[in-house]
Write an enzyme that holds these catalytic residues in place. Structure first.
Site, PDB file in Angstrom:
ATOM      1  N   TRP A   1       0.826  -1.223   0.000  1.00 17.17           N
ATOM      2  CA  TRP A   1       0.000   0.000   0.000  1.00 17.17           C
ATOM      3  C   TRP A   1       0.852   1.262   0.000  1.00 17.17           C
ATOM      4  O   TRP A   1       0.322   2.360  -0.151  1.00 17.17           O
ATOM      5  CB  TRP A   1      -0.950  -0.008   1.197  1.00 17.17           C
ATOM      6  CG  TRP A   1      -0.307  -0.357   2.500  1.00 17.17           C
ATOM      7  CD1 TRP A   1       0.276   0.480   3.396  1.00 17.17           C
ATOM      8  CD2 TRP A   1      -0.193  -1.679   3.049  1.00 17.17           C
ATOM      9  NE1 TRP A   1       0.761  -0.218   4.467  1.00 17.17           N
ATOM     10  CE2 TRP A   1       0.479  -1.536   4.290  1.00 17.17           C
ATOM     11  CE3 TRP A   1      -0.598  -2.935   2.636  1.00 17.17           C
ATOM     12  CZ2 TRP A   1       0.762  -2.645   5.105  1.00 17.17           C
ATOM     13  CZ3 TRP A   1      -0.320  -4.023   3.443  1.00 17.17           C
ATOM     14  CH2 TRP A   1       0.343  -3.884   4.664  1.00 17.17           C
TER      15      TRP A   1
ATOM     16  N   GLU B   1      -5.192  -0.683   6.769  1.00 17.96           N
ATOM     17  CA  GLU B   1      -5.349  -0.282   8.159  1.00 17.96           C
ATOM     18  C   GLU B   1      -6.409  -1.127   8.870  1.00 17.96           C
ATOM     19  O   GLU B   1      -6.246  -1.483  10.036  1.00 17.96           O
ATOM     20  CB  GLU B   1      -5.705   1.200   8.250  1.00 17.96           C
ATOM     21  CG  GLU B   1      -4.562   2.137   7.916  1.00 17.96           C
ATOM     22  CD  GLU B   1      -3.377   1.977   8.862  1.00 17.96           C
ATOM     23  OE1 GLU B   1      -3.586   1.560  10.022  1.00 17.96           O
ATOM     24  OE2 GLU B   1      -2.252   2.267   8.437  1.00 17.96           O
TER      25      GLU B   1
ATOM     26  N   LEU C   1      -8.863 -14.516   8.669  1.00 15.68           N
ATOM     27  CA  LEU C   1      -8.183 -13.322   9.173  1.00 15.68           C
ATOM     28  C   LEU C   1      -8.692 -12.921  10.558  1.00 15.68           C
ATOM     29  O   LEU C   1      -8.011 -12.229  11.303  1.00 15.68           O
ATOM     30  CB  LEU C   1      -8.369 -12.170   8.184  1.00 15.68           C
ATOM     31  CG  LEU C   1      -7.443 -10.962   8.296  1.00 15.68           C
ATOM     32  CD1 LEU C   1      -5.978 -11.379   8.227  1.00 15.68           C
ATOM     33  CD2 LEU C   1      -7.740  -9.959   7.187  1.00 15.68           C
TER      34      LEU C   1
ATOM     35  N   TYR D   1     -11.793 -11.544  13.491  1.00 17.15           N
ATOM     36  CA  TYR D   1     -12.479 -10.280  13.769  1.00 17.15           C
ATOM     37  C   TYR D   1     -13.331  -9.862  12.568  1.00 17.15           C
ATOM     38  O   TYR D   1     -13.120  -8.821  11.940  1.00 17.15           O
ATOM     39  CB  TYR D   1     -11.481  -9.179  14.134  1.00 17.15           C
ATOM     40  CG  TYR D   1     -10.635  -9.513  15.339  1.00 17.15           C
ATOM     41  CD1 TYR D   1     -11.118  -9.297  16.629  1.00 17.15           C
ATOM     42  CD2 TYR D   1      -9.374 -10.076  15.201  1.00 17.15           C
ATOM     43  CE1 TYR D   1     -10.347  -9.616  17.745  1.00 17.15           C
ATOM     44  CE2 TYR D   1      -8.603 -10.400  16.306  1.00 17.15           C
ATOM     45  CZ  TYR D   1      -9.105 -10.162  17.572  1.00 17.15           C
ATOM     46  OH  TYR D   1      -8.344 -10.488  18.672  1.00 17.15           O
TER      47      TYR D   1
ATOM     48  N   TYR E   1      -8.596   6.475  15.148  1.00 15.95           N
ATOM     49  CA  TYR E   1      -7.314   6.022  14.629  1.00 15.95           C
ATOM     50  C   TYR E   1      -7.360   5.860  13.107  1.00 15.95           C
ATOM     51  O   TYR E   1      -6.480   6.357  12.397  1.00 15.95           O
ATOM     52  CB  TYR E   1      -6.888   4.700  15.278  1.00 15.95           C
ATOM     53  CG  TYR E   1      -5.757   4.067  14.504  1.00 15.95           C
ATOM     54  CD1 TYR E   1      -4.454   4.524  14.667  1.00 15.95           C
ATOM     55  CD2 TYR E   1      -5.994   3.087  13.549  1.00 15.95           C
ATOM     56  CE1 TYR E   1      -3.413   4.005  13.914  1.00 15.95           C
ATOM     57  CE2 TYR E   1      -4.959   2.557  12.791  1.00 15.95           C
ATOM     58  CZ  TYR E   1      -3.675   3.019  12.980  1.00 15.95           C
ATOM     59  OH  TYR E   1      -2.668   2.513  12.220  1.00 15.95           O
TER      60      TYR E   1
ATOM     61  N   ASP F   1      -1.754   4.015  17.759  1.00 19.61           N
ATOM     62  CA  ASP F   1      -2.035   2.600  17.940  1.00 19.61           C
ATOM     63  C   ASP F   1      -1.072   2.093  19.011  1.00 19.61           C
ATOM     64  O   ASP F   1      -0.400   2.891  19.682  1.00 19.61           O
ATOM     65  CB  ASP F   1      -1.910   1.818  16.624  1.00 19.61           C
ATOM     66  CG  ASP F   1      -0.478   1.781  16.094  1.00 19.61           C
ATOM     67  OD1 ASP F   1       0.432   2.419  16.696  1.00 19.61           O
ATOM     68  OD2 ASP F   1      -0.255   1.117  15.068  1.00 19.61           O
TER      69      ASP F   1
ATOM     70  N   CYS G   1      11.520  -0.137  18.705  1.00 17.25           N
ATOM     71  CA  CYS G   1      11.038   0.161  20.063  1.00 17.25           C
ATOM     72  C   CYS G   1       9.980  -0.871  20.467  1.00 17.25           C
ATOM     73  O   CYS G   1       8.827  -0.549  20.744  1.00 17.25           O
ATOM     74  CB  CYS G   1      10.464   1.580  20.100  1.00 17.25           C
ATOM     75  SG  CYS G   1      10.174   2.215  21.768  1.00 17.25           S
TER      76      CYS G   1
ATOM     77  N   CYS H   1      17.631  -0.013  21.366  1.00 15.16           N
ATOM     78  CA  CYS H   1      17.704   1.442  21.519  1.00 15.16           C
ATOM     79  C   CYS H   1      18.860   2.073  20.750  1.00 15.16           C
ATOM     80  O   CYS H   1      18.746   3.212  20.272  1.00 15.16           O
ATOM     81  CB  CYS H   1      17.805   1.813  22.992  1.00 15.16           C
ATOM     82  SG  CYS H   1      16.343   1.360  23.962  1.00 15.16           S
TER      83      CYS H   1
ATOM     84  N   CYS I   1      15.321  10.372  24.075  1.00 14.04           N
ATOM     85  CA  CYS I   1      14.352   9.545  24.798  1.00 14.04           C
ATOM     86  C   CYS I   1      14.511   9.725  26.307  1.00 14.04           C
ATOM     87  O   CYS I   1      15.542   9.359  26.896  1.00 14.04           O
ATOM     88  CB  CYS I   1      14.531   8.080  24.415  1.00 14.04           C
ATOM     89  SG  CYS I   1      13.371   6.972  25.227  1.00 14.04           S
TER      90      CYS I   1
END
Length: 327
Positions: free
Chosen positions: A26, A39, A82, A84, A122, A140, A186, A193, A202
């Site tokens: 995408w 998304e 997939l 949900y 979102y 998110d 992260c 880091c 940070c």
């Protein structure tokens, strides 16, 4: 301890993303429809799982108009495995709303996007910023973790995301950088880091408190279940199935089963059965051991159908696992 410089951090993230972004489909042109589909698919689902589904979904529904014309069954069939499944139905409903109310053109503002069924805060921010480069924040799990550590912040991450996107040169690059950084660098455990482009800014790292951010949320209790499944075929090789109703897997086709704690409908009583095997499967907070039997019936029970081609009806992924045990 100083608050990180928003503009400087945004620049570092944008430059990092330009060099290290994954070549996701995408991102080739940032077609708004492709961004929207990606998304929705990525909600609560891992990237490696989504990628093959994304390709097959676009083959079946290449544009917004094709998706809007489809039935719920056609969309959930393409979505099968997939999880949900309400996401798929809301995506189709949203496509229909865009065709009807926006002449088939996906709007570029958060305000208009929020009026479309299935699009929340979102997703609206993601479409606006990633597809149209609008100054819209997103939060998110990955973004919340990055911002929580960057600012050593325990509360709502949305105001931080708003400040970051206002300071950015490219909201598209910044928001994707935040998500990408959370996914690749992260990470929740053992973050790398030293390769993080904003590690010097940070606050949590400077204080030696990376593991304290974001604060841990209480986990929902899990349920351990054992559910017998029955694989019943007729002489033509068709499989006996039933369409469920309810909130978890509404309108999906299921195999006969002997427990109602997960699936809708009355428990099924097999007349004769032969153990084929078992497998483990997780649905939300339920950890299930499915015990699969080959079974026979003298007549088709009420409410059940003979299904010749499983790929043509919507079904949860556990069905395919059970069918593989049956050969």
């Amino acid at each position: 301890m100083q608050t990180p410089d928003l503009g400087g951090s945004a620049r570092l993230l944008e430059r990092w993303f330009s060099r290290h972004q994954r070549p996701l489909p995408w991102r080739a042109g940032y077609d708004p429809y492709h961004v929207w589909v990606s998304e929705v698919m990525l909600q609560q689902t891992r990237m490696e799982v989504v990628l093959p589904y994304f390709a097959r979904f676009l083959e079946r529904f290449p544009d917004l108009a094709a998706l809007a014309r489809a039935t719920d069954d056609e969309v959930t069939t393409a979505w099968s495995g997939l999880g949900y499944y309400r996401r798929a139905k809301m995506l189709r409903a949203g496509a229909a709303a865009v065709m009807e109310r926006f002449d088939g053109i996906i709007p570029h503002t958060v305000e208009n996007l929020l009026t479309i069924p299935g699009i929340g805060r979102y997703t609206a921010g993601a479409i606006a910023s990633i597809a149209f480069d609008e100054r819209a924040p997103i939060v998110d799990g990955n973004v919340a973790r990055v911002l929580s550590r960057l600012f050593a912040h325990e509360g709502d991450a949305w105001p931080l995301a708003e400040g970051m996107v206002r300071a950015s040169r490219s909201p598209r690059a910044l928001n994707q950088a935040l998500m990408e950084l959370g996914a690749l660098v992260c990470k929740p455990r053992n973050p790398t880091c030293l390769v993080c482009p904003i590690h010097e800014a940070c606050v949590a790292r400077a204080a030696g408190r990376i593991d304290d951010f974001p604060p841990a949320k209480p986990k929902k209790p899990t349920r351990e279940l054992t559910i017998p499944l029955y694989l019943v075929r007729d002489r033509h090789g068709r499989v006996l199935m039933r369409r469920a109703s309810g909130t978890l897997m509404d309108a999906m086709y299921h195999l006969p089963h002997g427990d109602t704690s997960l699936l809708d409908g009355e428990p099924f009583t097999a007349e004769r059965r032969e153990l084929l095997g078992t497998f483990r499967h997780t649905v939300t907070t339920r950890k299930i051991e499915f015990v699969v039997y080959a079974a026979t019936v003298t007549r088709r029970p009420a409410g059940y159908e003979w299904i010749a081609a499983i790929e043509e009806v919507p079904h949860p992924s556990y069905v395919r696992k059970a069918l593989r045990l049956g050969g």
